[in-house]
Design an enzyme around this catalytic site. Sequence first.
Site, short mmCIF file in Angstrom:
data_model
loop_
_atom_site.label_atom_id
_atom_site.label_comp_id
_atom_site.label_asym_id
_atom_site.label_seq_id
_atom_site.Cartn_x
_atom_site.Cartn_y
_atom_site.Cartn_z
CG HIS A 196 -1.94 1.09 1.21
ND1 HIS A 196 -1.69 2.33 1.75
CD2 HIS A 196 -3.20 1.14 0.70
CE1 HIS A 196 -2.75 3.10 1.58
NE2 HIS A 196 -3.68 2.40 0.95
CG LEU A 224 6.12 -0.30 -2.37
CD1 LEU A 224 6.34 -1.69 -2.95
CD2 LEU A 224 7.38 0.55 -2.53
CG ASN A 252 -1.63 -17.98 -16.15
OD1 ASN A 252 -1.82 -16.79 -16.42
ND2 ASN A 252 -0.84 -18.37 -15.16
CB ALA A 253 -5.19 -22.80 -19.35
CG ASP A 287 -2.32 -24.46 -22.34
OD1 ASP A 287 -1.45 -24.57 -23.23
OD2 ASP A 287 -2.06 -24.09 -21.17
N GLY A 337 4.64 -12.22 -13.15
CA GLY A 337 5.29 -13.40 -12.58
C GLY A 337 4.79 -13.75 -11.18
#
Length: 469
Positions: free
Chosen positions: A264, A266, A375-376, A401, A433
């Site tokens: 928070h 940052l 992601n898939a 996938d 990442g």
Amino acid sequence: MFLVLMTVLALQHLDPRKAKDIPRDKYKELLDTSTRIEQRFSLDTKISVITKDLVSRYNTFQKDDFAPRQPDEDAKAEFDDRSKKKGTWDFKESYPPMFFIVNDKGDILTRYRAPHFTYRAIRNFITSVDTPDTPKQRLYGRFMVSGPLPITLAGSQYQLYVGERWNRPPSFLFQLFDHPFQLLLAVMLVSTPLLLWLSWALSQPARRLEKAAQCVARGEFKTDPTLEKGTSEFRQAGASFNQMVEAINQMISRQQRLLSDISHELRSPLTRLRMAQALAVRKQGESQELTRIDTEAQRLEQMIGKLLELSRMQVDSHINRESLALPLLWEGLLEDTQFEAEQMGKRLTFNDIPQRNIHAHPQLIVSALENIIRNAIYYGKDTIRVSMEAKSDQLIIRVEDNGEGVPEEELSAIFRPFYRVSTARDRHSGGTGLGLSITESAIRQHNGSIQASRSPLGGLLVEIHLPLD
């Protein structure tokens, strides 16, 4: 065990076939009988006449005031009837006592028409009495012998022994005394239920402690007040265990709140940086350097957003858990992602969700699976497959996938925070990442496991194992 041992030792003293002191009431009764016999034969001067009279009275079954155990008239009538029918007398409670007069040499002066066993028992009892001043009693089969009692007859001192029919102790008790193995078996039959109950009562605190330890192993850091019950040792162990759980909760909560606070904080300098970049563009116009600053600022903002999202989900996630049905937990997510995949021209399929329950933090576990599926969808070419299978107490989830996949040597590293895959799968995405790292952290917190491998479809296969209720 102490009670059982004391019981076994006490049983030996209950055996009437061992010489022991005469009970007080019985001893008083024998003394009264001895006194009555002395009074009855006080005028007789020959011991032989006295002994014959005692034998004669017993044989003719006469009732006398010094034989209180002789039967009454009704009992005698029943004896007469049975004697006619059977030829023997089995009315055991009606047997009168036998009075044995013994001189100082140990000779038995009274001679009853009795089995040889009777006189053998009297002789054995006479020789076994160590101190004549202390009368004893002992059982021989069904024949109880008591004595000696001092008695004065015909002007001389003698010893009086009394023999009586004994019917009180049950026969099985004698068998136990005679056969140690049977006695041990009987003691085991009596003591086993008590010992089982005792072992069950002693094992309950240990089982509660084991159950609490299993909850901690599953990532459920909850104190249990019932651990502080039972014996002092288990109470102390339970109190220490609860203190440990509270300390772990505080440590985890502080760590998670620290991460949230840092993320928070940052955002403030990041916001000022983007405002300065915007002012620079307004004054100087677009430039390659300012564009690079804006790109990196956006990436940094995404990272901070992910960290804030992770910290918000993880705060007290180890405490706030509940039992949830799998269809209720993930069915909405699968339908939404299936619709999104169709909008991108891709096909997402999934099987029926098992009708089982899982003990989990709902937001954290849903977010973990959502990261993998999205992601898939993003990296898959046109096919995404999600399958769920319940085996015993384990749930197995597979998401795969047909994209480019991940190099074999990097499969074990993709769950590390801020790790960027070297292939185009991650370079062109602009990802932070953190997605798979958040997923791995959530699965581990639920005492599960996650691993990546090559999919038969050609892309990436992520397999998750979670414990079920």
